[in-house]
Design an enzyme around this catalytic site. Structure first.
Site, PDB file in Angstrom:
ATOM      1  N   CYS A 274      -2.212  -5.616   0.766  1.00  0.00           N
ATOM      2  CA  CYS A 274      -3.435  -4.893   0.396  1.00  0.00           C
ATOM      3  C   CYS A 274      -4.718  -5.685   0.616  1.00  0.00           C
ATOM      4  O   CYS A 274      -5.714  -5.143   1.094  1.00  0.00           O
ATOM      5  CB  CYS A 274      -3.341  -4.390  -1.041  1.00  0.00           C
ATOM      6  SG  CYS A 274      -3.307  -5.685  -2.315  1.00  0.00           S
ATOM      7  N   HIS A 332      -4.461  -4.675  -7.075  1.00  0.00           N
ATOM      8  CA  HIS A 332      -4.550  -3.942  -5.815  1.00  0.00           C
ATOM      9  C   HIS A 332      -5.974  -4.083  -5.315  1.00  0.00           C
ATOM     10  O   HIS A 332      -6.933  -4.068  -6.091  1.00  0.00           O
ATOM     11  CB  HIS A 332      -4.188  -2.472  -6.006  1.00  0.00           C
ATOM     12  CG  HIS A 332      -4.223  -1.683  -4.728  1.00  0.00           C
ATOM     13  ND1 HIS A 332      -3.688  -2.149  -3.549  1.00  0.00           N
ATOM     14  CD2 HIS A 332      -4.766  -0.468  -4.433  1.00  0.00           C
ATOM     15  CE1 HIS A 332      -3.878  -1.261  -2.593  1.00  0.00           C
ATOM     16  NE2 HIS A 332      -4.528  -0.243  -3.095  1.00  0.00           N
ATOM     17  N   ASP A 355      -9.631   2.964   0.781  1.00  0.00           N
ATOM     18  CA  ASP A 355      -8.434   2.129   0.679  1.00  0.00           C
ATOM     19  C   ASP A 355      -7.605   2.270   1.947  1.00  0.00           C
ATOM     20  O   ASP A 355      -6.973   3.301   2.169  1.00  0.00           O
ATOM     21  CB  ASP A 355      -7.615   2.550  -0.548  1.00  0.00           C
ATOM     22  CG  ASP A 355      -6.489   1.578  -0.845  1.00  0.00           C
ATOM     23  OD1 ASP A 355      -6.225   0.690  -0.014  1.00  0.00           O
ATOM     24  OD2 ASP A 355      -5.869   1.706  -1.915  1.00  0.00           O
TER      25      ASP A 355
END
Length: 683
Positions: A274, A332, A355
Site C-alpha cells: 500500500c 493502510h 487509493d
C-alpha cells in the site's frame, strides 16, 4: 527584396520554467508550463524586417488531433477560458520578436505541439514546430486545483521527498521516501501513464478532452498505478514470496519504479504494497500539477459486506483466527489530492481520498476515489466516488469473538479501534501531523485505559453469565525496541463479591500489517485466584531471543484470555504492536556550507542491537544529491558492535534534499533506515 524568414525559435526555457514554478524539470527535453498562465517564446527573423502592417503570425496548438489556431495580436488582455497569443507592442524589434502564449485555466494536461506560421501579404512564408508540456496550476485562482497557501504549494506540489508513516499508533515508524519527480525520465513516464491508460486507448479524443478535469485525471491515475485492469505500474504482492521481484520494503523512491515500468514497455514492476502504491501515485499527481500528500490510516478496516462491522475471531487460548473475510490492517496508506468538486457541490471542495492499492472495484475498475474527506466525515454515502468504502476504513465497529469447539464463549464490541489515527507529513517539517479529526468526529475520552481491553460489559452477550464483572486489560510498559525485552502488564479485576478461579492464557503471534497472524511463537498459561473485589497486576516479558527470528519487519499480536473455571466463559484483551528498529545515524561535515557541484562527505553509523551477528547491504540514495544508488556490503557484525561507512555526495540542485541510508539485513527479515535533510545553498 529578400523575403522574411524565421531563422530560430527560442522557448526561453530558463525564464519560463522559473515563472511557472517548474524549474525542477530543467533536465527535461520539453518545456514544462502551467495552464492559466503566460509563457514567452522568441523569434529570430531573417531577410527583411518584420512589418506589423503587412506581416502576421499565427500559432496552432495541438494535443493529439485536437487543435486551436490563434492569430498573434497586439492586445495583451488574456482570458482564463481561451487560448491567446500576442506580441509586446512596446518592444517591437523587427528582427527579434517575442510572442506570449496564454492557455486557459481549464486546458487539458499533456504533451502539446505548436506550429508557428508567418504570413506576408496574404501568403504563408514560413512555419516552424515545437513542443511543450502543459500541467495543472495550483498558483492560478481559476484553476480547479488552486490551493491558496504558498507553504502548502511548496510541500504538496514541489517537494520531492517526504515521510511515510507505518507501524502502529503507539510506535510510529517514519519511512523516508524520495518522490523523484524531477529525476530524469520520471516526467516522461508520468505522461506516458496517461497515454497507456485504457481510457486513452479506447477513445483518444474523449480522453484528451476530459484531461482538463482533475477528478477524471485522478481516477485514471488511481487505476493505472496498479496493474489489475490495465498495463499499470505496480504488481501487488502480500504473500511474503518476492523471489521473482523485489520486496516492497526495499524501495526507497518512485523514480526507479516509474523508469523500470517505462523501460520495460509498460510491464508491471514487482512488487508493491500500500505505501508503495500511494507514494508512486503522489509522484505522478505532483508531476501533473495536482497538490497531493500521502496519508496513513491506522487500524484501517476492510469491510467486505458493507455493514460497517468487522468481526475478529480468537481461540480460547488467545490465538487470532482467520474466520472472516473482513480484516483490519494495522495501517493502510493512500493519498489525498486537492481539487474542486463541481460534479457534487462546492461544499465538497478540498482534499479528496484516492487509493491506488487494488482492494475494491469502483465502476468496474480497481481504483478508489476521489472521495471528499468532508463527505467521509459527514458519512455522505450518497456521493461519488467510493465514500462508503472509505467511511468503513475509518469508522467501522469491531466485534471480537472468542470461540471454543465451535461455540461462542465471549464477545466484545469496540467502537474506537478503527481509524484511531490518521496522519500525514507536516508542512515544511519532517514530522507527523494528525488529521484524524478531518475524517471523523472524535469522541472525548471516557477512560484512561489505552489498551484493547475487554470485559462482560453491557455491550457484551455475556452480561447475564456468571463471569460478569471480570475485567482484564493488557498494557505494554513502553514502546518495544529491538534487542530489548517486550515488557507488559496484565491487570485483572474481580468486580463481584465472589471468589473466582481463572485460567490465564497468554499468546503471541507474528503478523504482517494486513494479514491475520501466523502460528504462535510464544505462549504461557497459569491459574489465578481472585478474592472478592480483588485486583491483581501481573508483569511479563518476551525476551529478544524469543521474538527476533520471527518478527523482523512484521508486527506482534499479543493476547490474554481469562477463563472462568466455574462457568467456562472467557474474557479477552489484545494488543497489536511493532518493535522499533534501530536507526541509522547520518552525520555530515560542514553541513551549513553545502553547495551544488562540490563534493561533500557524510558518515553512516550502525550499532547492532540484536543478540546475534548480523550482516547486510547498505544502500545510499538521494535525489539531487547522489546519482543513482551506492551500495556497500557490511561484514558480519557482533552483538553490540558498531560500524561506520564514509560516503561522498555531490549536490546537483539547490534547496532542501533528503539523503537516505537503508541497511537490508541478510539473516533477519528487516530493513534498518535512516535519513538526513540536507540544505543545499546557492554557491
Amino acid at each position: 527584396m529578400e523575403d522574411i524568414i524565421i531563422k530560430d525559435v527560442d522557448l526561453e526555457r530558463s525564464e519560463n520554467l522559473q515563472r511557472h514554478k517548474t524549474d525542477g524539470f530543467s533536465s527535461s527535453k520539453s518545456l514544462v508550463v502551467r495552464r492559466g498562465a503566460t509563457f514567452r517564446i522568441s523569434l529570430q527573423l531573417g531577410g527583411r524586417p518584420f512589418n506589423h502592417t503587412t506581416d502576421s503570425l499565427r500559432v496552432k496548438v495541438m494535443l493529439g488531433r485536437l487543435y486551436v489556431i490563434m492569430p498573434v495580436t497586439f492586445c495583451n488582455k488574456v482570458s482564463s477560458t481561451k487560448w491567446k497569443a500576442y506580441m509586446d507592442q512596446d518592444n517591437l524589434d523587427p528582427q527579434n520578436v517575442s510572442i506570449y502564449i496564454s492557455s486557459p485555466s481549464t486546458a487539458p494536461v499533456g504533451l502539446y505541439g505548436f506550429q508557428l506560421s508567418l504570413f506576408s501579404q496574404g501568403s504563408k512564408r514560413a512555419r516552424t514546430y515545437g513542443k511543450f508540456i502543459l500541467v495543472c496550476n495550483p498558483w492560478c485562482p481559476e484553476d480547479s486545483v488552486y490551493i491558496p497557501f504558498e507553504d502548502q504549494k511548496e510541500e504538496y506540489v514541489q517537494n520531492d521527498s517526504g515521510l511515510l508513516f507505518m507501524g502502529t499508533t503507539m510506535n510510529l515508524v517514519s519511512m523516508p521516501w524520495s518522490f523523484d519527480q524531477y529525476e530524469p525520465g520520471v516526467l516522461e513516464a508520468c505522461l506516458n501513464l496517461l497515454q497507456v491508460s485504457p481510457q486513452h486507448q479506447h477513445n483518444r479524443r474523449g480522453d484528451y478532452l476530459k484531461r482538463n478535469n482533475p477528478v477524471y485525471i485522478s481516477r485514471v491515475v488511481s487505476a493505472m498505478i496498479n496493474c489489475e485492469d490495465d498495463r499499470g505500474v505496480l504488481k501487488g504482492n502480500w504473500s511474503g514470496d518476492f523471489k521473482d521481484g523485489l520486496n516492497p520494503s526495499v524501495w526507497t523512491g518512485s523514480g526507479d519504479i516509474l523508469r523500470q515500468w517505462a523501460q520495460s514497455s509498460y510491464s508491471p514492476v514487482k512488487y508493491g504494497q500500500c505505501w508503495v502504491f500511494a507514494a508512486v501515485m503522489c509522484t505522478v499527481m505532483r508531476v501533473l500539477g495536482i497538490p497531493c500528500r500521502v496519508v496513513t490510516n491506522f487500524n484501517s478496516a476492510h469491510d467486505t459486506n458493507g455493514n460497517l462491522t468487522i468481526e475478529e475471531y480468537y481461540s480460547e487460548k488467545g490465538e487470532k483466527l482467520k474466520h472472516s473475510n473482513d480484516s483490519i490492517w494495522n495501517f493502510h496508506v493512500w493519498v489525498e489530492c486537492w481539487m474542486t468538486r463541481p460534479d457534487i457541490g462546492v461544499d465538497m471542495d478540498g482534499w479528496q481520498v484516492l487509493d491506488p492499492t487494488p482492494q475494491n472495484r469502483s465502476g468496474g475498475v480497481f481504483c478508489c476515489g476521489p472521495s471528499p474527506v468532508k463527505a467521509i466525515k459527514d458519512r455522505r454515502t450518497d456521493l461519488l466516488y467510493d465514500v462508503p468504502f472509505v467511511c468503513a476504513e475509518v469508522n467501522a465497529d469491531v466485534h471480537t469473538i472468542i470461540v471454543s469447539q465451535g461455540r461462542v464463549v465471549g464477545l466484545n464490541k469496540d467502537t474506537e479501534k478503527v481509524g484511531s489515527l490518521t496522519c500525514t507529513k507536516a508542512v515544511g517539517f519532517p514530522r507527523m501531523q494528525r488529521i484524524t479529526g478531518d475524517y471523523k468526529f472524535i469522541k472525548s475520552p471516557t477512560s484512561t485505559i489505552s489498551s484493547r481491553s475487554s470485559g462482560t460489559s453491557d455491550d457484551s452477550t455475556l452480561r447475564r453469565d456468571s463471569s460478569r464483572g471480570v475485567f482484564v486489560s493488557l498494557n505494554l510498559d513502553k514502546a518495544p525496541v529491538a534487542g530489548e525485552p517486550i515488557s507488559f502488564t496484565v491487570k485483572v479485576m474481580n468486580k463481584q463479591r465472589v471468589a473466582k478461579t481463572m485460567t490465564m492464557h497468554l499468546n503471541a503471534q507474528a503478523k504482517e500489517y494486513n494479514h491475520s497472524p501466523s502460528d504462535t511463537f510464544w505462549q504461557m498459561q497459569g491459574l489465578i485466584q481472585l478474592a472478592p473485589m480483588e485486583v491483581k497486576t501481573l508483569t511479563h516479558q518476551i525476551l529478544p531471543a524469543q521474538y527476533e527470528d520471527v518478527v523482523g519487519d512484521n508486527l506482534i499480536n499479543l493476547a490474554v484470555v481469562l477463563e472462568d473455571r466455574a462457568s467456562d466463559k472467557r474474557v479477552l484483551a489484545t494488543e497489536e504492536f511493532n518493535i522499533s528498529s534501530p536507526q541509522l545515524n547520518i552525520q555530515i561535515s560542514d553541513e551549513d556550507s553545502i553547495v551544488p557541484n562540490k563534493e561533500h562527505t557524510a558518515v553512516v553509523t550502525f550499532t547492532n542491537p540484536f543478540s546475534h551477528m548480523v550482516s547486510g547491504v547498505l544502500t545510499i540514495a538521494g535525489a539531487g544529491l547522489v546519482q543513482g544508488k551506492i551500495n556497500f556490503r557490511m561484514l558480519p557484525l557482533h552483538p553490540g558492535g558498531k560500524v561506520e561507512q564514509r560516503i561522498t555526495f555531490t549536490p546537483s540542485m539547490v534547496g532542501m534534499r533528503m539523503l537516505q541510508a537503508n541497511l537490508s539485513l541478510i539473516n533477519i527479515n528487516s530493513t534498518i533506515r535512516g535519513f538526513k535533510m540536507v540544505s543545499v545553498n546557492r554557491a
